[in-house]
Every structure is written in C-alpha cells, then in structure tokens.
Design an enzyme around this catalytic site. Structure first.
Site, PDB file in Angstrom:
ATOM      1  N   LYS A   1      -6.186 -10.679  -9.037  1.00 22.15           N
ATOM      2  CA  LYS A   1      -7.235 -10.675  -8.147  1.00 22.15           C
ATOM      3  C   LYS A   1      -8.141  -9.662  -8.642  1.00 22.15           C
ATOM      4  O   LYS A   1      -8.280  -8.410  -9.043  1.00 22.15           O
ATOM      5  CB  LYS A   1      -6.843 -10.177  -6.703  1.00 22.15           C
ATOM      6  CG  LYS A   1      -7.072 -11.435  -5.779  1.00 22.15           C
ATOM      7  CD  LYS A   1      -6.575 -11.193  -4.369  1.00 22.15           C
ATOM      8  CE  LYS A   1      -7.592 -10.586  -3.539  1.00 22.15           C
ATOM      9  NZ  LYS A   1      -7.065 -10.516  -2.214  1.00 22.15           N
TER      10      LYS A   1
ATOM     11  N   LYS B   1     -11.494  -3.607  -6.551  1.00 19.24           N
ATOM     12  CA  LYS B   1     -12.134  -2.291  -6.856  1.00 19.24           C
ATOM     13  C   LYS B   1     -11.595  -1.292  -7.440  1.00 19.24           C
ATOM     14  O   LYS B   1     -12.027  -0.401  -8.114  1.00 19.24           O
ATOM     15  CB  LYS B   1     -12.956  -1.729  -5.545  1.00 19.24           C
ATOM     16  CG  LYS B   1     -11.817  -1.786  -4.524  1.00 19.24           C
ATOM     17  CD  LYS B   1     -12.242  -0.949  -3.244  1.00 19.24           C
ATOM     18  CE  LYS B   1     -11.118  -0.859  -2.483  1.00 19.24           C
ATOM     19  NZ  LYS B   1     -11.176  -1.684  -1.347  1.00 19.24           N
TER      20      LYS B   1
ATOM     21  N   LYS C   1       0.900  -1.149  -0.051  1.00 17.80           N
ATOM     22  CA  LYS C   1       0.136   0.255   0.060  1.00 17.80           C
ATOM     23  C   LYS C   1       0.802   1.400  -0.074  1.00 17.80           C
ATOM     24  O   LYS C   1       0.455   2.390  -0.552  1.00 17.80           O
ATOM     25  CB  LYS C   1      -1.157   0.053   1.109  1.00 17.80           C
ATOM     26  CG  LYS C   1      -2.074  -1.082   0.984  1.00 17.80           C
ATOM     27  CD  LYS C   1      -3.355  -0.686   2.099  1.00 17.80           C
ATOM     28  CE  LYS C   1      -4.158  -1.801   1.752  1.00 17.80           C
ATOM     29  NZ  LYS C   1      -5.430  -1.169   2.652  1.00 17.80           N
TER      30      LYS C   1
END
Ligand code: TRP
Length: 356
Positions: free
Chosen positions: A218, A221, A134
């Site tokens: 994966k 969103k 992240k």
C-alpha cells in the site's frame, strides 16, 4: 467595553437536520493528523468526502486524539491537524454547509468514549487487526489508548448518531465493532434503537492506491522512500519525476484486465489513472493496451498534474493562513458540539448519571 469576540469568526448557525433537508443521512468520518497526506488518502477518502456533500449532512473530523495513541511530536501535531483541515477545504468540502472540526475541541467524543469503554468487551478489542499491526511484537508496551482506540472511534460516530461512515476497506472491522457497541448499549440499557447501526460506505477498488516502487504494498506515509508516493503538496515537477521513476515491467501495457492483474505495478498505475480520470479501470486498460509505458506515463503525469496541482496549491495557500484554518475548526467544533451535547445528555440519563 472591548469586544472580546473581535477577530473571531461568528459561528455559522446550525443548519436544519438532514431529515428536514431531504438528505439521505448523516455522515461522519475521521482522518488522523499523523503525517503527510498522499494520493492514497486523497483518492481513497478525502475526494469521496467532498462528493457526498450533496446527498448527506457531513461531519469531517481531524482525529487528533486518535493520533496520540502513538507518540507524536507536539510541535508537529498542530500543523498536521491544520494540514488535514486544509486538505478537506482544498478538496472542495464546503465548511459553511458541512462541519469540519478537530476531535479534541469537542469533549463529548471522549465523554461518550468512556461509556463505550465500559460497554465494549476486552475480547472484542483483542480481535482488532489494526491494534495487532500497530502494537507490533511488543504488545505489552502499547498504550492503553491504542487498545481502546476503536471505542473512541465508535464514540466519534455515535455521538452524532451518524447513519453512514465512508471508510477504506481497512476500517471495516472498526465499523462492525461500532455496530456491536451500539447494539450492546441499546440492549443492556433497554434503550431500543437509541444508537443507530451505522452503515459503512466503502469506495471502489480503484481507490486502493499502492506504492509506486512496489505495486504489492500500500502507498504509505511511513515508506522510507519518498518516491513510493505522491504527496498532496507535491508540485508538478515532483509529480512528474515520481511517475517517471515509478516501477514498471519490461512488457508493453497490459491489454486485458486479467493481464493487468498479474502485473501489480502496471495495474496500480492504471488504477490511479482511472481514478483520476473518473473512469473504470477497464476503460484505462483499453485506452493504453499494447502501448509503451513511456507514452502512458506521459499521459498519467499530465492528468495527475491537472487534477492534483490545484488541490496541492490550495493546501499550500491555506497552510500559510493558519488563523483562517483555525477559525474554520473552531466554528465547526461549536456546531458539532451543538449536535453532540443533547445526545451525550440523553446517554448520561440512560446510564443513570445525575444531571449536573
Ligand atoms: N480509524 C480511522 C483510520 O485510521 C480514523 C478514524 C477515527 C475514523 N475516527 C473515525 C474514521 C470515525 C471514520 C469514522 O483511518
């Protein structure tokens, strides 16, 4: 005198603890309100949350404080928080028997998190792969909250002394850290067995849902293509269109598991089919072996619309009634605090903080 509580739902009385109810333990899990929920969130997490409620006392938390470890638009954060709560309800979690709430309404989470910030070691945090992913290249610019994220997650779990946490594969490392924090706290403060060593509950392989445009990535969103994912609020037409356009390969459907494994797009669609049909992937492979993708996609569309349609419709209905969703969250938070407050008080006593 005016009744100041008029209109507010009376809090549901707290139900006896799990030991007294013959349940297997207490579950806590959290979902971040950071954007649209998709099929991967549903099959990998939320659907399983609903299935655990017969065997466990369950607390399901919308982790809004985790969400702000990365920039969020305050106008969207509120509606996204309600959307996760709506998904919990639409998936069949019973808000009267279980506890559905959002993290920032229960200040004990962050109070315990501070203690854990002082228990966890910088060296442990440096190993967290989610932080590295992240934070990206510019780690110096990441928020301090993003770095401390796993200590808050440990507090989410241990403020209730939860025995089990249903999580995806990607959260296993955070759960190991939670156990390390519990163990170090118990040792450092000579409070043997005060915090439990919480067990992960990891769900089967069929719950790893990949992108419809690339079976090696994966479902996410943040993928710029909306065709890569099925959102929980997609209607039947959108679901049908996305499955029709889903990437396949030029061969007939795989006829063995070994064949499927070499073909990630086919494998992913078969996994989704099996998960939605509640069957093993091998059974789905056997059912469609050697057939055309078009036939399989028609069956998958029908199944997906039948299973997801009602969930999406119920979410849409709940989203139109934010007052109701908010009252569920407030009621859940009040019941969560009743469980958390005595554990925080004991923790403070162990640490040596004076009683207020
Ligand atoms: N870190 C989790 C995720 O990204 C969310 C989370 C926060 C969580 N607190 C938790 C999950 C406590 C389980 C238990 O998915």
């Amino acid at each position: 005198m005016p009744d100041v509580t008029a209109g507010a739902a009376a809090p549901t009385p707290h139900i006896a603890p799990y030991e007294a109810r013959g349940l297997k333990g207490r579950i806590l899990s959290g979902v971040q309100p950071t954007g649209n929920l998709h099929l991967g969130n549903y099959l990998g997490a939320i659907r399983n949350f609903a299935r655990l409620q017969n065997d466990f006392e369950c607390l399901y938390c919308v982790v809004d404080q985790h969400a702000i470890t990365q920039p969020q638009d305050p106008k969207l954060l509120a509606s996204q928080t309600r959307e996760i709560a709506a998904a919990f309800l639409a998936a069949g979690i019973d808000a009267r028997k279980q506890i559905i709430f959002n993290q920032s309404m229960v200040p004990e989470h962050s109070q315990l998190a501070w203690v854990f910030n002082c228990v966890a070691r910088v060296g442990w945090m440096n190993r967290m792969t989610q932080f590295k992913e992240k934070a990206g290249k510019d780690r110096e610019a990441a928020s301090l909250g993003l770095y401390a994220y796993p200590a808050l997650m440990a507090a989410d779990i241990l403020i209730y002394k939860a025995t089990h946490v249903p999580v995806g594969e990607d959260q296993k490392q955070h759960l190991e850290l939670t156990r390390d924090i519990a163990q170090k706290f118990n040792n450092d403060f000579e409070a043997p067995d005060f915090f439990p060593l919480t067990e992960p509950l990891i769900f089967g392989a069929a719950t790893r849902v990949m992108s419809l445009r690339d079976g090696t990535k994966k479902m996410s969103k943040s993928d710029p293509s909306d065709f890569s994912r099925i959102n929980l609020t997609d209607d039947a037409d959108a679901i049908a269109q996305k499955i029709r356009r889903a990437k396949t390969d030029p061969h007939p459907m795989p006829d063995t598991a070994a064949d499927a494994e070499k073909r990630p797009d086919a494998d992913n669609l078969l996994g989704i089919y099996a998960a939605l049909a509640d069957q093993e992937k091998d059974a789905a492979i056997a059912e469609f072996a050697g057939r055309q993708f078009s036939e399989f996609k028609a069956a998958l569309t029908e199944l997906a619309v039948a299973k997801l349609g009602p969930v999406g419709a119920e979410m849409q209905r709940l989203m139109k009634d934010p007052g109701h969703v908010d009252s569920v969250l407030r009621d859940g938070a009040a019941r969560a605090r009743a469980l958390a407050a005595p554990i925080l008080a004991e923790t403070y006593k162990i640490v040596g903080f004076l009683k207020p």
